[in-house]
Scaffold this motif. Structure first.
Motif, PDB file in Angstrom:
ATOM      1  N   GLU A  32       0.824  -1.207   0.000  1.00  0.00           N
ATOM      2  CA  GLU A  32       0.000   0.000   0.000  1.00  0.00           C
ATOM      3  C   GLU A  32       0.859   1.259   0.000  1.00  0.00           C
ATOM      4  OE1 GLU A  32      -1.278   3.469   1.968  1.00  0.00           O
ATOM      5  OE2 GLU A  32      -0.206   1.933   3.084  1.00  0.00           O
ATOM      6  N   THR A  33       1.938   1.257   0.781  1.00  0.00           N
ATOM      7  CA  THR A  33       2.823   2.421   0.829  1.00  0.00           C
ATOM      8  C   THR A  33       3.486   2.660  -0.514  1.00  0.00           C
ATOM      9  OG1 THR A  33       3.241   2.101   3.191  1.00  0.00           O
ATOM     10  CG2 THR A  33       4.847   3.407   1.963  1.00  0.00           C
ATOM     11  N   LEU A  34       3.903   1.587  -1.176  1.00  0.00           N
ATOM     12  CA  LEU A  34       4.523   1.718  -2.486  1.00  0.00           C
ATOM     13  C   LEU A  34       3.549   2.345  -3.488  1.00  0.00           C
ATOM     14  CD1 LEU A  34       6.887   1.108  -4.436  1.00  0.00           C
ATOM     15  CD2 LEU A  34       5.854  -1.132  -4.819  1.00  0.00           C
ATOM     16  N   LEU A  35       2.313   1.854  -3.524  1.00  0.00           N
ATOM     17  CA  LEU A  35       1.332   2.347  -4.494  1.00  0.00           C
ATOM     18  C   LEU A  35       0.892   3.777  -4.160  1.00  0.00           C
ATOM     19  CD1 LEU A  35      -0.813  -0.888  -4.856  1.00  0.00           C
ATOM     20  CD2 LEU A  35       0.680   0.105  -6.600  1.00  0.00           C
ATOM     21  N   GLY A  36       0.595   4.025  -2.879  1.00  0.00           N
ATOM     22  CA  GLY A  36       0.166   5.366  -2.495  1.00  0.00           C
ATOM     23  C   GLY A  36       1.259   6.394  -2.699  1.00  0.00           C
ATOM     24  N   SER A  37       2.494   6.028  -2.340  1.00  0.00           N
ATOM     25  CA  SER A  37       3.614   6.955  -2.532  1.00  0.00           C
ATOM     26  C   SER A  37       3.895   7.187  -4.012  1.00  0.00           C
ATOM     27  CB  SER A  37       4.871   6.409  -1.840  1.00  0.00           C
ATOM     28  OG  SER A  37       4.669   6.289  -0.455  1.00  0.00           O
ATOM     29  N   LEU A  38       3.656   6.168  -4.827  1.00  0.00           N
ATOM     30  CA  LEU A  38       3.831   6.355  -6.260  1.00  0.00           C
ATOM     31  C   LEU A  38       2.849   7.399  -6.781  1.00  0.00           C
ATOM     32  CD1 LEU A  38       5.318   5.428  -8.803  1.00  0.00           C
ATOM     33  CD2 LEU A  38       3.568   3.658  -9.094  1.00  0.00           C
ATOM     34  N   GLY A  39       1.608   7.342  -6.291  1.00  0.00           N
ATOM     35  CA  GLY A  39       0.645   8.376  -6.674  1.00  0.00           C
ATOM     36  C   GLY A  39       1.081   9.746  -6.209  1.00  0.00           C
ATOM     37  N   LEU A  40       1.543   9.839  -4.961  1.00  0.00           N
ATOM     38  CA  LEU A  40       1.941  11.132  -4.409  1.00  0.00           C
ATOM     39  C   LEU A  40       3.127  11.720  -5.155  1.00  0.00           C
ATOM     40  CD1 LEU A  40       1.622  13.260  -2.180  1.00  0.00           C
ATOM     41  CD2 LEU A  40       3.178  11.899  -0.779  1.00  0.00           C
ATOM     42  N   TYR A  41       4.166  10.904  -5.380  1.00  0.00           N
ATOM     43  CA  TYR A  41       5.374  11.432  -6.012  1.00  0.00           C
ATOM     44  C   TYR A  41       5.256  11.520  -7.530  1.00  0.00           C
ATOM     45  CZ  TYR A  41       7.668  11.394  -1.539  1.00  0.00           C
ATOM     46  OH  TYR A  41       8.006  11.667  -0.243  1.00  0.00           O
ATOM     47  N   THR A  42       4.105  11.107  -8.059  1.00  0.00           N
ATOM     48  CA  THR A  42       3.825  11.373  -9.463  1.00  0.00           C
ATOM     49  C   THR A  42       3.222  12.757  -9.642  1.00  0.00           C
ATOM     50  OG1 THR A  42       3.547   9.032 -10.009  1.00  0.00           O
ATOM     51  CG2 THR A  42       2.476  10.608 -11.466  1.00  0.00           C
ATOM     52  N   VAL A  43       2.485  13.231  -8.649  1.00  0.00           N
ATOM     53  CA  VAL A  43       1.850  14.542  -8.774  1.00  0.00           C
ATOM     54  C   VAL A  43       2.686  15.663  -8.154  1.00  0.00           C
ATOM     55  CG1 VAL A  43       0.477  14.372  -6.643  1.00  0.00           C
ATOM     56  CG2 VAL A  43      -0.331  15.787  -8.521  1.00  0.00           C
ATOM     57  N   ILE A  44       3.414  15.387  -7.065  1.00  0.00           N
ATOM     58  CA  ILE A  44       4.131  16.449  -6.355  1.00  0.00           C
ATOM     59  C   ILE A  44       5.157  17.173  -7.235  1.00  0.00           C
ATOM     60  CG2 ILE A  44       5.840  16.838  -4.538  1.00  0.00           C
ATOM     61  CD1 ILE A  44       3.011  16.777  -3.516  1.00  0.00           C
ATOM     62  N   PRO A  45       5.948  16.481  -8.074  1.00  0.00           N
ATOM     63  CA  PRO A  45       6.952  17.204  -8.862  1.00  0.00           C
ATOM     64  C   PRO A  45       6.372  18.228  -9.829  1.00  0.00           C
ATOM     65  CG  PRO A  45       7.471  14.875  -8.789  1.00  0.00           C
ATOM     66  CD  PRO A  45       6.099  15.020  -8.220  1.00  0.00           C
ATOM     67  N   VAL A  46       5.122  18.071 -10.238  1.00  0.00           N
ATOM     68  CA  VAL A  46       4.527  19.003 -11.198  1.00  0.00           C
ATOM     69  C   VAL A  46       3.360  19.760 -10.583  1.00  0.00           C
ATOM     70  CG1 VAL A  46       5.243  17.656 -13.204  1.00  0.00           C
ATOM     71  CG2 VAL A  46       3.022  17.189 -12.150  1.00  0.00           C
ATOM     72  N   LEU A  47       3.176  19.652  -9.269  1.00  0.00           N
ATOM     73  CA  LEU A  47       2.010  20.278  -8.652  1.00  0.00           C
ATOM     74  C   LEU A  47       2.040  21.795  -8.798  1.00  0.00           C
ATOM     75  CD1 LEU A  47      -0.586  19.927  -7.089  1.00  0.00           C
ATOM     76  CD2 LEU A  47       0.737  19.891  -4.959  1.00  0.00           C
ATOM     77  N   GLY A  48       3.210  22.407  -8.601  1.00  0.00           N
ATOM     78  CA  GLY A  48       3.306  23.846  -8.769  1.00  0.00           C
ATOM     79  C   GLY A  48       2.978  24.285 -10.189  1.00  0.00           C
ATOM     80  N   LEU A  49       3.488  23.539 -11.168  1.00  0.00           N
ATOM     81  CA  LEU A  49       3.195  23.864 -12.569  1.00  0.00           C
ATOM     82  C   LEU A  49       1.710  23.673 -12.869  1.00  0.00           C
ATOM     83  CD1 LEU A  49       6.252  22.066 -14.221  1.00  0.00           C
ATOM     84  CD2 LEU A  49       6.006  24.506 -13.741  1.00  0.00           C
ATOM     85  N   LEU A  50       1.113  22.614 -12.313  1.00  0.00           N
ATOM     86  CA  LEU A  50      -0.314  22.358 -12.537  1.00  0.00           C
ATOM     87  C   LEU A  50      -1.154  23.477 -11.943  1.00  0.00           C
ATOM     88  CD1 LEU A  50      -2.120  18.974 -12.206  1.00  0.00           C
ATOM     89  CD2 LEU A  50      -3.110  20.981 -11.146  1.00  0.00           C
ATOM     90  N   LEU A  51      -0.805  23.934 -10.737  1.00  0.00           N
ATOM     91  CA  LEU A  51      -1.559  25.016 -10.103  1.00  0.00           C
ATOM     92  C   LEU A  51      -1.461  26.300 -10.915  1.00  0.00           C
ATOM     93  CD1 LEU A  51      -0.619  24.452  -6.352  1.00  0.00           C
ATOM     94  CD2 LEU A  51      -2.802  23.966  -7.452  1.00  0.00           C
ATOM     95  N   ALA A  52      -0.262  26.603 -11.380  1.00  0.00           N
ATOM     96  CA  ALA A  52      -0.094  27.812 -12.189  1.00  0.00           C
ATOM     97  C   ALA A  52      -0.911  27.740 -13.471  1.00  0.00           C
ATOM     98  CB  ALA A  52       1.385  28.020 -12.516  1.00  0.00           C
ATOM     99  N   ALA A  53      -0.996  26.552 -14.078  1.00  0.00           N
ATOM    100  CA  ALA A  53      -1.739  26.391 -15.327  1.00  0.00           C
ATOM    101  C   ALA A  53      -3.243  26.444 -15.110  1.00  0.00           C
ATOM    102  CB  ALA A  53      -1.361  25.071 -15.993  1.00  0.00           C
ATOM    103  N   ARG A  54      -3.740  25.955 -13.961  1.00  0.00           N
ATOM    104  CA  ARG A  54      -5.184  25.904 -13.716  1.00  0.00           C
ATOM    105  C   ARG A  54      -5.709  27.176 -13.085  1.00  0.00           C
ATOM    106  NH1 ARG A  54      -6.293  22.579 -17.208  1.00  0.00           N
ATOM    107  NH2 ARG A  54      -8.399  22.368 -16.342  1.00  0.00           N
ATOM    108  N   SER A  55      -4.828  28.021 -12.561  1.00  0.00           N
ATOM    109  CA  SER A  55      -5.270  29.204 -11.828  1.00  0.00           C
ATOM    110  C   SER A  55      -5.918  30.223 -12.758  1.00  0.00           C
ATOM    111  CB  SER A  55      -4.072  29.852 -11.120  1.00  0.00           C
ATOM    112  OG  SER A  55      -4.423  31.090 -10.563  1.00  0.00           O
ATOM    113  N   THR A  56      -6.935  30.892 -12.227  1.00  0.00           N
ATOM    114  CA  THR A  56      -7.571  31.991 -12.973  1.00  0.00           C
ATOM    115  C   THR A  56      -7.107  33.337 -12.446  1.00  0.00           C
ATOM    116  OG1 THR A  56      -9.459  31.917 -11.451  1.00  0.00           O
ATOM    117  CG2 THR A  56      -9.621  30.632 -13.491  1.00  0.00           C
ATOM    118  N   GLY A  57      -6.202  33.326 -11.477  1.00  0.00           N
ATOM    119  CA  GLY A  57      -5.780  34.576 -10.861  1.00  0.00           C
ATOM    120  C   GLY A  57      -4.367  34.988 -11.210  1.00  0.00           C
TER     121      GLY A  57
END
Length: 422
Positions: A32-57
């Motif tokens: 479970e830790t392997l799978l859950g962490s894989l999900g987390l570390y798949t999104v965290i490296p690009v989370l800032g870029l994703l937020l900047a792209a989705r933001s309307t402000g």
């Protein structure tokens, strides 16, 4: 009627009860830790870029605020509501927490307002925080000897870093600002698979033990921090370290995403610490053990880690070739993390606090505070400076401040030690 694991084990001695299988629990939590962490570390490296792209402000402010919301929630939210979480048994509590993160991360591509993005990140962070709390308490309750617990914690640490080494490659292969759905779908599926993987190994009808007080950290402990210099310095040195640690997945991740066009290079840099931890952690731990046997205190070891964090940041501000600077910074940061992470828990566990649970609650509060502020600084201040061409000034200033603050704390600690000698 629900019960804690020790009560269940007592019943088992007299007849059938819900006592969990340690081997099955270990396997389930590792997968479970392997799978859950894989999900987390798949999104965290690009989370800032994703937020900047989705933001309307405008994009800049939401990066820092969003990272702060997630980091603060992932670190503190479950600790603050632990009295309510203990009313749920482990199976629905842990599976529900993981599924909450799956849903919250999965909805990010469909959120087009800043407040909704932040709300989803708070929910995702709460799921991560609740699962972390449940799993650590479950291990502590199900495994009664320190060696057995340490073996499971070590196995989970390997699983986390293995996922952290793979996740950035998936992120950079799948993420595009205009169409993040494919990446986020993988993240959600990883979390859902993690929820299914853990269920066979979890005990049924068993819930966490009750807490003794209303607050995770009592007023007495807070007074101790204010009046006992050694405790105060430990808190300060750990907060400084977590602030520096948070720069990697906020400012540095943003810097790598903007500075380098090669997806392979970006993945290599972001996954670097996880790879080196898997390879070198045992050796670094052996060196730290020898230092402590020769008289080094946990506080002094944390200070050494902070000095390495500071040197890592200075490397990025020296004006060397970006690729060389980034590679050296990752190597130095990796060693710092290998020293700082384990020693942080060791230092807090050794504080003169009557309850080890409360001591580690204090550790979680301080870690979350430093990491959330670091993410806010790395996602807001660094982004603003980088956009104006002043990114190196951020790294240089933060590196120098980290070195100076750590040196001052070490100076006062040594002066107090000399004064205490007969």
């Amino acid at each position: 009627m629900t019960q804690s694991i020790p009560e269940a084990a007592g019943r088992t001695a007299r007849g059938p009860g819900p006592q969990p299988s340690t081997g099955r629990l270990r396997t389930a939590l590792a997968l479970e830790t392997l799978l859950g962490s894989l999900g987390l570390y798949t999104v965290i490296p690009v989370l800032g870029l994703l937020l900047a792209a989705r933001s309307t402000g405008g994009g800049t402010a939401i990066v820092g605020v969003g990272l702060f919301c997630y980091t603060a929630s992932a670190g503190l939210s479950a600790t603050l509501v632990a009295r309510w979480l203990q009313r749920l048994t482990y199976a629905p509590g842990m599976a529900g927490a993981v599924l909450l993160s799956a849903v919250a991360f999965g909805l990010l591509p469909y959120a087009h307002t800043d407040w909704l993005l932040c709300a989803l990140l708070v929910l995702a962070g709460f799921g991560v925080s609740a699962h972390f709390l449940y799993s650590r308490v479950l291990i502590a309750e199900a495994v009664r000897d320190d060696i057995g617990r340490n073996r499971i914690f070590s196995l989970l640490q390997v699983a986390v870093n293995a996922a952290a080494a793979i996740g950035p490659f998936i992120a950079n292969a799948l993420y595009t600002p205009d169409d993040p759905q494919a990446l986020i779908a993988v993240v959600a599926v990883c979390y859902a698979a993690a929820a299914l993987a853990m269920l066979p190994g979890l005990p049924r009808g068993v819930r966490p033990p009750a807490t003794s007080g209303k607050w995770p950290v009592s007023r007495q402990v807070l007074r101790q921090i204010a009046t006992v210099p050694s405790m105060r310095r430990t808190v300060l040195v750990s907060v400084v370290g977590t602030f520096g640690y948070a720069q990697f997945y906020s400012a540095f991740a943003f810097y790598v995403g903007k500075e380098f066009d090669s997806a392979a290079l970006r993945s290599f840099l972001i996954a670097g610490p996880a790879f080196w931890i898997v390879v070198l952690q045992t050796g670094v731990t052996a060196v730290v053990s020898r230092l402590m046997k020769s008289g080094a205190t946990p506080f002094a070891v944390l200070g050494c880690a902070n000095l390495l964090f500071g040197l890592s940041m200075l490397t990025l501000g020296l004006g060397v070739a970006p690729v060389l600077g980034a590679i050296v910074a990752v190597l130095v940061f990796s060693v710092a993390e290998m020293v700082f992470g384990p020693m942080s828990s060791t230092a807090y566990a050794g504080l003169p606090i009557g309850s080890s649970l409360e001591a580690l609650n204090l550790r979680q509060v301080c870690w979350s505070f430093g990491e959330a502020l670091g993410a806010l600084s790395g996602g807001a201040l660094f982004v603003a400076l980088y956009d104006h061409g002043d990114g190196p000034a951020y790294w240089t200033t933060l590196g120098v401040l980290t070195l100076l603050t750590t040196a001052v704390l070490q100076f006062f600690a040594r002066r107090e030690a000399r004064a205490a000698r007969p």
